[in-house]
Enzyme design. Sequence first.
Site, PDB file in Angstrom:
ATOM      1  N   ALA A 277       0.801  -1.228   0.000  1.00  0.00           N
ATOM      2  CA  ALA A 277       0.000   0.000   0.000  1.00  0.00           C
ATOM      3  C   ALA A 277       0.835   1.279   0.000  1.00  0.00           C
ATOM      4  CB  ALA A 277      -0.967  -0.031   1.186  1.00  0.00           C
TER       5      ALA A 277
ATOM      6  N   ASP B 207      -4.114  -2.322   4.107  1.00  0.00           N
ATOM      7  CA  ASP B 207      -4.323  -1.626   2.842  1.00  0.00           C
ATOM      8  C   ASP B 207      -5.386  -0.541   2.946  1.00  0.00           C
ATOM      9  OD1 ASP B 207      -2.890  -3.147   0.351  1.00  0.00           O
ATOM     10  OD2 ASP B 207      -3.260  -4.483   2.034  1.00  0.00           O
TER      11      ASP B 207
END
Length: 344
Positions: A57, A249
């Site tokens: 991420a 994420d």
Amino acid sequence: MGIENLPRTIEMTESADGRRTARIVDQRALPRDLSYSDVKTHREMIDAVKTLALRGAPAIGIGGAAALALYAENESGADDAAALLSELETVAQSVSTARPTAVNLSWGVARALEVARVAAAGTAAASAVADALVSDVRAMIEEDEAANRAIGAFGAELLGAGTRILTHCNAGSLATAFYGTALGVVYAAHRQGKIDMVYADETRPVGQGARLTAWELGRAGVPCTLICDNMAASVMAAGKVDAVVVGADRICANGDTANKIGTYGLAVLARHHGIPFYVAAPTSTIDASLAAGSQIPIEERAATEVSACIPQGVEVFNPAFDVTPANLITAIITERGVFDPESV
């Protein structure tokens, strides 16, 4: 051996012809080869993100901003800043949707667009906007490392001597510009002499734990044992795990957290065995616009990731992420401190 043996995941560089490019570690080649790709266009960056050459991420958040910088630097034919800004707003849509679950990607793109708007308001030159975008990507890289080191420091305070950690997927240096989130906690604690062992789940179906986390930890000199995903319960039951530390994420307003598929199962197992379950992520991963995990878009990937040979008539369900409810998370570790999941 140590953290200095890990590569920089993404950097803004110049190619031999003087064009500014993004140099990334091609994570598809690991652990066999440590190789780099020079990304020159926004479409090449989209491809790198979609094919997992660049993943994690925080890393793809930087990659999203870099995609706009690369467009401005190498692709646009705009004569002035206003025309370039108009083009960038169109390009931003295709970049930010390359992968839907990690909010950092759209966050990075939105930050780059704001930088472009501010630059365009102060200059008529398209080249000045490109310069501002490249400079901000470099700033993002520095900020990311600083955030990761802060996450590591805060997380290490939660661990005692002789700690045995279980982790999932790769939330290490490779998932960031440098240092890592969940593995940032490991690296900081290891430097303090607190880590006895890290158990790395292989992380089916793509094997980020087997290919990336085990490679990272071995290269950094951290004790590591690779296990199959379905061994986690047995390892916990045997009393070999003191804490689970994973990345994220997307973190919703209520603390529900999306992470690599299999994370939810680990949280359930950790609760059953009385093991603390920590999520380590920068604040850029927090999405206050979503009230709960049920609203997170979950990416589904190709069936071939699960198996190269699928029997005729058999369907494959391959979600890349799952959602861990806040009530299964002991604490969320950010660069700003350690928080109860419902108060992030």
